[in-house]
Design an enzyme around this catalytic site. Structure first.
Site, PDB file in Angstrom:
ATOM      1  N   ARG A 185     -23.245  -2.956  -3.845  1.00 56.68           N
ATOM      2  CA  ARG A 185     -24.422  -2.662  -4.559  1.00 56.68           C
ATOM      3  C   ARG A 185     -24.499  -1.279  -5.131  1.00 56.68           C
ATOM      4  O   ARG A 185     -25.339  -1.032  -6.316  1.00 56.68           O
ATOM      5  CB  ARG A 185     -25.644  -2.712  -3.555  1.00 56.68           C
ATOM      6  CG  ARG A 185     -25.852  -4.052  -3.076  1.00 56.68           C
ATOM      7  CD  ARG A 185     -27.114  -4.099  -2.486  1.00 56.68           C
ATOM      8  NE  ARG A 185     -27.491  -5.420  -1.656  1.00 56.68           N
ATOM      9  CZ  ARG A 185     -28.217  -6.500  -2.295  1.00 56.68           C
ATOM     10  NH1 ARG A 185     -28.542  -6.328  -3.699  1.00 56.68           N
ATOM     11  NH2 ARG A 185     -28.366  -7.510  -1.653  1.00 56.68           N
ATOM     12  N   SER A 205      -7.952  -7.497   8.271  1.00 58.23           N
ATOM     13  CA  SER A 205      -7.816  -7.946   9.368  1.00 58.23           C
ATOM     14  C   SER A 205      -8.573  -9.415   9.719  1.00 58.23           C
ATOM     15  O   SER A 205      -8.357  -9.999  10.724  1.00 58.23           O
ATOM     16  CB  SER A 205      -8.405  -6.902  10.587  1.00 58.23           C
ATOM     17  OG  SER A 205      -8.016  -5.395  10.102  1.00 58.23           O
ATOM     18  N   LYS A 236       0.836  -1.314  -0.209  1.00 58.80           N
ATOM     19  CA  LYS A 236      -0.120  -0.027  -0.110  1.00 58.80           C
ATOM     20  C   LYS A 236       0.976   1.014   0.024  1.00 58.80           C
ATOM     21  O   LYS A 236       1.787   1.347   0.646  1.00 58.80           O
ATOM     22  CB  LYS A 236      -0.876  -0.132   1.306  1.00 58.80           C
ATOM     23  CG  LYS A 236      -1.978  -1.212   1.320  1.00 58.80           C
ATOM     24  CD  LYS A 236      -2.838  -0.824   2.369  1.00 58.80           C
ATOM     25  CE  LYS A 236      -3.876  -1.848   2.892  1.00 58.80           C
ATOM     26  NZ  LYS A 236      -4.815  -2.048   1.845  1.00 58.80           N
TER      27      LYS A 236
END
Lengths: 308, 201
Positions: A179, A250, A95
């Site tokens: 969605r 996590s 990252k």
């Protein structure tokens, strides 16, 4: 950037090219139907590889610990990333902070396979994301809606993931974002061509990409889901909502039996539409990560609102 | 040929770029179906093993009892085409796999995994294959393997221009490429495979 082992017999090939859009997007296509796992040590990376992960995300702290410990979250130490690259043979992602192009340059120099320009880290630029076209290494970026996804594509992202709310073990935001993106694509695909210009304006996204998505009825890149996935059933739901694959942060290494849970999530992702199989792999996994109700998150702790 | 007589080709759908192979098979005149379970293998005339992560394919194939049925079918004449990770799965011998990594096998060759390097080394280039008419293929190599050694029964179809490494092979009804024809709009590799399948049924 050297491209191939030059010990071979032939001369340089003028037709060869690295870092093309097809090579960058194609890498993500190979990850489809798979699970990408957050790891903080070489040992965790091995567990992920042994469980069937298609790639690992090397970082110093999983999002749940970033939340708990606070402070500025940055790119990981190159030594730590190197240790993980050495430990496994599957692709390694890492990252960079939003907008921190120098962190991204460092990650490319180390040789990571994909960079996640991630809202989980503390943003480095509040106006500009990284110009990802300038890099050979491909980027994945988070999005909460279609406009955000298409802006990232305009900047050169080769893969999109729904943001969800990382480090919560709560899948509700991932569901909302999947969605949302799916619904907006479906709506875009119904519009007549002469309404796509205004659609691009409303989406605040480049017209050419808007028109491409409208014509295809899907993003031109792979769409993974991320943020809060903690169980095999979470992964199965996201796949049924149209995700091409799953990031688990996590949820694995904050659970009671990471190796077993990781393998179960891999299997549930492949057989996401087979409830009996998802039930079978969901048994005997031990404690899941505890999780956080999003109403309990303090202001400034909603990572999904970082980036624009 | 009427659609119902087009060969039915399975795409191993445990993980990887399944959708792209389905599209390419469709354009090459075959019917494509997804295969994840042993019983789904029974009706197919041929099998595509897609690009993906070979260690994941191996682990899932092991967990879901696909290794032995596939080994048996490949050794008794089921036509198959594998790209990238699929090439690895069709190799009799593997170098640079993870400890214990198994393949389906079928092609008498040694394949080196991730041989062309990491993603920053991934590339596309033109490549000419023997016995393939027309202009060169645009070949996309992604963390690609190469063929380190091939047995006498293996037909070498092509080598990469720069490294001079073998990247496309055929042995009987089994076809394998280091690169991903499914990521381009050039149908010739999939057409070749569909022809192989038609010839064997």
């Amino acid at each position: 950037m050297s491209t191939v082992d030059s010990a071979g017999s032939s001369s340089p090939d003028p037709t060869a090219a690295t870092g093309t859009a097809r090579v960058k997007r194609g890498m993500a296509e190979m990850l489809k139907g798979g699970v990408i796992m957050d790891v903080v040590t070489p040992e965790q990376a091995k567990i992920a590889e042994d469980a069937g992960a298609v790639a690992v995300m090397a970082l110093e702290r999983v999002p749940a610990d970033i939340r708990a410990q606070g402070g500025v979250a940055r790119m990981s130490d190159p030594d730590m990333i190197d240790g993980i690259i050495e430990a496994v043979s599957i692709p390694v992602m890492a990252k960079a902070r939003i907008g921190h192009f120098a962190e991204a340059q460092v990650l490319q120099a180390i040789g990571v396979d994909y960079i996640d320009e991630s809202e989980v880290l503390t943003p480095a630029d509040e106006a500009h994301h990284i110009d990802k076209w300038k890099f050979t290494v491909p980027f994945v970026c988070g999005a909460t809606n279609l406009g955000e996804a298409l802006r990232r594509l305009g900047e050169g992202a080769a893969m999109i993931r729904s943001k969800g709310e990382a480090g919560t073990g709560n899948v509700v935001e991932a569901t909302r974002h999947m969605r949302q993106i799916r619904g907006e694509i479906a709506r875009l695909a119904t519009l007549p061509a002469d309404e796509l210009f205004a659609a691009a304006k409303d989406l605040r996204a480049p017209y050419e990409i808007v028109a491409e998505v409208a014509a295809a009825g899907r993003l031109p890149v792979v769409l993974f889901t991320a943020g809060g996935i903690a169980t095999p059933a979470d992964a199965a739901m996201m796949m049924q909502l149209g995700a091409d694959g799953v990031f688990v942060g996590s949820g694995i290494f904050k659970s009671g039996d990471p190796a077993k849970r990781a393998a179960a999530i891999v299997k549930a992702t492949t057989f996401h539409d087979d409830p009996e199989m998802v039930a079978k792999v969901s048994r005997g996994l031990g404690e899941p990560m505890v999780g956080i109700n999003l109403d309990d998150l303090p202001d400034g702790q909603h990572y999904a609102s970082r980036g624009w | 040929m009427p659609y119902s007589q087009a060969p039915l080709i399975g795409v191993l759908a445990l993980q990887g770029d399944v959708r792209e192979h389905v599209r390419a098979l469709d354009e090459a005149g075959a019917r494509a179906t997804l295969v994840r379970r042993p019983d789904e293998l029974e009706s197919v005339d041929g099998l595509v093993i897609p690009g993906g992560e070979s260690t994941t394919l191996w682990r899932l194939a092991t967990a879901f009892d696909m290794m032995e049925p596939l080994r048996k079918m490949l050794s008794t004449g089921l036509p198959a085409f594998g790209s990238c990770a699929g090439m690895i799965m069709l190799a009799d011998r593997l170098v640079d796999g993870v400890p214990g990594q198994q393949t389906f096998g079928g092609i008498d060759m040694t394949v080196r995994r991730n041989a062309f390097g990491r993603q920053v080394d991934s590339f596309e280039s033109d490549i000419s294959l023997t016995s393939m008419a027309g202009p060169p293929l645009r070949a996309v190599f992604i963390r690609a393997p190469w063929v380190e050694q091939a047995g006498d029964e293996v037909e070498i179809l092509g080598a990469d221009e720069r490294a001079g490494r073998i990247v496309a092979v055929r042995q009987g009804p089994l076809l394998a490429t280091s690169f991903h024809p499914e990521l381009t709009s050039d149908p010739r590799i999939h057409e070749l495979f569909v022809d192989i399948v038609k010839g064997s049924t």
